[in-house]
Design a protein around this motif. Structure first.
Motif, PDB file in Angstrom:
ATOM      1  N   GLU A   1      12.376  80.502 161.041  1.00  0.00           N
ATOM      2  CA  GLU A   1      13.018  79.326 160.440  1.00  0.00           C
ATOM      3  C   GLU A   1      13.740  79.977 159.078  1.00  0.00           C
ATOM      4  OE1 GLU A   1      10.087  76.381 158.855  1.00  0.00           O
ATOM      5  OE2 GLU A   1      11.644  74.891 158.766  1.00  0.00           O
TER       6      GLU A   1
ATOM      7  N   LYS B   1      16.016  69.835 163.162  1.00  0.00           N
ATOM      8  CA  LYS B   1      14.484  69.695 162.780  1.00  0.00           C
ATOM      9  C   LYS B   1      14.275  68.262 162.804  1.00  0.00           C
ATOM     10  CE  LYS B   1      10.901  71.403 159.599  1.00  0.00           C
ATOM     11  NZ  LYS B   1      10.516  72.319 158.641  1.00  0.00           N
TER      12      LYS B   1
ATOM     13  N   PHE C   1       4.640  71.741 150.632  1.00  0.00           N
ATOM     14  CA  PHE C   1       5.834  71.501 151.897  1.00  0.00           C
ATOM     15  C   PHE C   1       6.340  70.040 151.797  1.00  0.00           C
ATOM     16  CE2 PHE C   1       3.794  75.435 153.341  1.00  0.00           C
ATOM     17  CZ  PHE C   1       4.921  75.976 153.801  1.00  0.00           C
TER      18      PHE C   1
ATOM     19  N   GLU D   1       9.901  68.625 152.255  1.00  0.00           N
ATOM     20  CA  GLU D   1      11.208  68.999 152.532  1.00  0.00           C
ATOM     21  C   GLU D   1      12.112  67.801 152.778  1.00  0.00           C
ATOM     22  OE1 GLU D   1      11.268  71.686 156.128  1.00  0.00           O
ATOM     23  OE2 GLU D   1       9.730  72.754 155.300  1.00  0.00           O
TER      24      GLU D   1
ATOM     25  N   CYS E   1       9.503  74.586 163.253  1.00  0.00           N
ATOM     26  CA  CYS E   1       8.454  74.557 162.488  1.00  0.00           C
ATOM     27  C   CYS E   1       7.429  73.508 162.379  1.00  0.00           C
ATOM     28  CB  CYS E   1       8.471  74.790 160.884  1.00  0.00           C
ATOM     29  SG  CYS E   1       7.001  75.274 159.916  1.00  0.00           S
ATOM     30  N   TYR E   2       7.509  72.489 161.691  1.00  0.00           N
ATOM     31  CA  TYR E   2       6.618  71.315 161.484  1.00  0.00           C
ATOM     32  C   TYR E   2       6.597  70.234 162.678  1.00  0.00           C
ATOM     33  CZ  TYR E   2       4.330  67.356 159.100  1.00  0.00           C
ATOM     34  OH  TYR E   2       3.560  66.284 158.815  1.00  0.00           O
TER      35      TYR E   2
ATOM     36  N   ARG F   1       5.912  71.316 165.331  1.00  0.00           N
ATOM     37  CA  ARG F   1       4.789  71.681 166.492  1.00  0.00           C
ATOM     38  C   ARG F   1       3.539  70.845 166.313  1.00  0.00           C
ATOM     39  NH1 ARG F   1       4.503  75.288 162.396  1.00  0.00           N
ATOM     40  NH2 ARG F   1       2.419  75.729 161.678  1.00  0.00           N
ATOM     41  N   HIS F   2       3.717  70.233 165.173  1.00  0.00           N
ATOM     42  CA  HIS F   2       2.214  69.333 165.160  1.00  0.00           C
ATOM     43  C   HIS F   2       2.603  67.949 165.989  1.00  0.00           C
ATOM     44  CE1 HIS F   2       1.492  71.977 162.131  1.00  0.00           C
ATOM     45  NE2 HIS F   2       2.328  71.456 161.314  1.00  0.00           N
TER      46      HIS F   2
ATOM     47  N   THR G   1       5.400  79.137 157.386  1.00  0.00           N
ATOM     48  CA  THR G   1       3.888  78.567 157.274  1.00  0.00           C
ATOM     49  C   THR G   1       2.943  79.272 156.606  1.00  0.00           C
ATOM     50  OG1 THR G   1       2.587  76.997 157.932  1.00  0.00           O
ATOM     51  CG2 THR G   1       3.058  78.680 159.488  1.00  0.00           C
TER      52      THR G   1
ATOM     53  N   PHE H   1      -2.103  76.116 154.835  1.00  0.00           N
ATOM     54  CA  PHE H   1      -1.548  74.933 155.382  1.00  0.00           C
ATOM     55  C   PHE H   1      -1.901  75.071 157.026  1.00  0.00           C
ATOM     56  CE2 PHE H   1       1.555  71.915 157.254  1.00  0.00           C
ATOM     57  CZ  PHE H   1       1.916  71.130 156.078  1.00  0.00           C
TER      58      PHE H   1
HETATM   59  N1  URP Z   1       8.620  74.802 157.269  1.00  0.00           N
HETATM   60  C1  URP Z   1       7.834  73.843 157.574  1.00  0.00           C
HETATM   61  O1  URP Z   1       7.882  72.876 158.267  1.00  0.00           O
HETATM   62  N2  URP Z   1       6.590  74.118 157.191  1.00  0.00           N
HETATM   63  C2  URP Z   1       5.663  73.220 157.156  1.00  0.00           C
HETATM   64  C3  URP Z   1       4.262  73.991 157.360  1.00  0.00           C
HETATM   65  C4  URP Z   1       3.521  73.820 158.781  1.00  0.00           C
HETATM   66  O2  URP Z   1       3.864  72.788 159.475  1.00  0.00           O
HETATM   67  O3  URP Z   1       2.936  74.637 159.124  1.00  0.00           O
END
Ligand code: URP
Length: 370
Positions: A120, A194, A203, A205, A231-232, A234-235, A257, A261
């Motif tokens: 990223e 994103k 964090f 953003e 990145c985020y 993925r949650h 990350t 976190f």
């Molecule tokens: N860049 C970013 O989305 N960081 C968030 C941290 C995370 O989701 O692990």
């Protein structure tokens, strides 16, 4: 000197189990006693050793089919630290990263990589933790023809490589966290922005860029159908789902990350997404400590720093995954994937037949109308 916390979980396990125990651990935890490794040339291995680059290569074969040839593709994930202190000029910092990444891509090309993904916002320090915007604004660039895209287009063409370049995009003054896809002829192919922006602790953003407005694009490249979940994202299980429904065979998750976190999530989320959506997932995280001097409201200076834990890995649709790359070193992870595995796993488990998407569509519509 290597410390205990420099070790990945896989290294800790390997150091502490005997060979029979390790096989059993791998069988239960990773779904295979021994992952197939790919041989890299001695030249490449010793070059990486000399330069302190962690390199590893694995193969994910699929079963033989009568009507389809194997569809093998070689992918590469690069994790790296920044080089210069963050108070150097934008140009100096970026050029230093370009030099390092160009060397890492050379290594990937020698290993035969056809699709490569960078981490990223790979061409800058992850300055968002400073809370400052203006000071760093020159790192934001055009997705279509900014410095990172121009730099990588040449390399992509030279190596016949598809490259995913996650950058900070400046589109007429609006910033986006964007992944640019460059095709194997060096042409700009498209971009994905994103979708889910974190607003948790350091964090935060949301004040920097807008949430993605481009849905869930899948890029039909020469080598595979690919997508990028930044990145985020993925949650969010539905983010992963949509890339799968749109036909992705490989979904890359470039990240930045830190351990505090949710490092415990790291090995689970992308792996679970691969199983749930019958595609390959590729998780990439930066390494190194980035230090920033920030001005407080009272015009005093304070230091902010963050350490990233690398640990990039690949998961196949059957849940098998590679060990993680180093937590601390720059690295290249190579995977030879037989894309036939995507459909084979789907069919074996009857996942298409049992997905009940229509039921969820109705319930989601209901839930969002409340
Ligand atoms: N860049 C970013 O989305 N960081 C968030 C941290 C995370 O989701 O692990």
């Amino acid at each position: 000197m290597e410390t205990q916390t420099d070790l990945t979980l896989d290294e800790i396990i390997k150091k502490n189990l005997n060979p029979a125990q390790l096989e059993e651990y791998n069988r239960i935890h990773y779904g295979t006693k021994n992952l197939d490794t790919l041989r890299l040339t001695d030249d490449l291995t010793s070059k990486c050793k000399e330069k302190g680059i962690d390199i590893a290569a694995y193969s994910f074969p699929a079963g033989k089919e009568e009507l389809r040839e194997a569809r093998k593709v070689k992918i590469g994930l690069i994790q790296h630290s920044i080089i210069l202190p963050t108070d150097k000029s934008v140009t100096e910092q970026r050029n230093a990263i370009f030099r390092k990444v160009s060397e890492l891509i050379d290594i990937a090309a020698s290993a035969g990589v056809q699709i490569l993904c960078l981490q990223e916002t790979w061409s800058m320090p992850f300055f968002l933790c400073t809370g400052e915007k203006e000071r760093w604004s020159e790192f934001a660039e055009s997705a279509e023809d900014g410095p990172s895209t121009r730099f990588l287009r040449k390399i992509a063409e030279e190596n016949k490589m598809v490259i995913i370049s996650p950058i900070l995009e400046n589109d007429n003054g609006t910033w986006w966290n964007t992944a640019v896809v460059i095709d194997e002829n060096g042409n700009y192919m498209g971009k994905h922005r994103k979708n889910h922006l974190p607003s948790v602790g350091s964090f935060s953003e949301i004040g920097f860029y807008d949430p993605g407005n481009m849905g869930h694009a899948v890029f039909d490249t020469k080598y595979a159908k690919i997508a990028v979940n930044i990145c985020y994202g993925r949650h969010h299980a539905l983010n992963w789902l949509m890339f799968g429904l749109n036909g992705a065979e490989i979904v890359f998750n470039p990240a930045a990350t830190i351990s505090e976190f949710g490092e415990s999530f790291w090995g689970i989320e992308a792996r679970n997404a691969a199983i749930a959506n019958n595609y390959f997932t590729c998780s990439i995280n930066r390494v190194g400590t980035e230090v920033f001097t920030v001005m407080t409201d009272f015009k005093a200076k304070k230091t902010v720093s963050r350490t990233y834990y690398g640990s990039s890995y690949i998961t196949a649709p059957n849940g098998c995954r590679t060990p993680a790359l180093s937590r601390v070193k720059d690295g290249l992870l190579v995977g030879e994937l037989d894309l036939n595995l995507c459909r084979q796993v789907k069919d074996q488990w009857g996942f298409n037949m049992t997905s009940r998407l229509d039921m969820y569509a109705t319930e989601l519509a209901h839930a969002t109308n409340k």
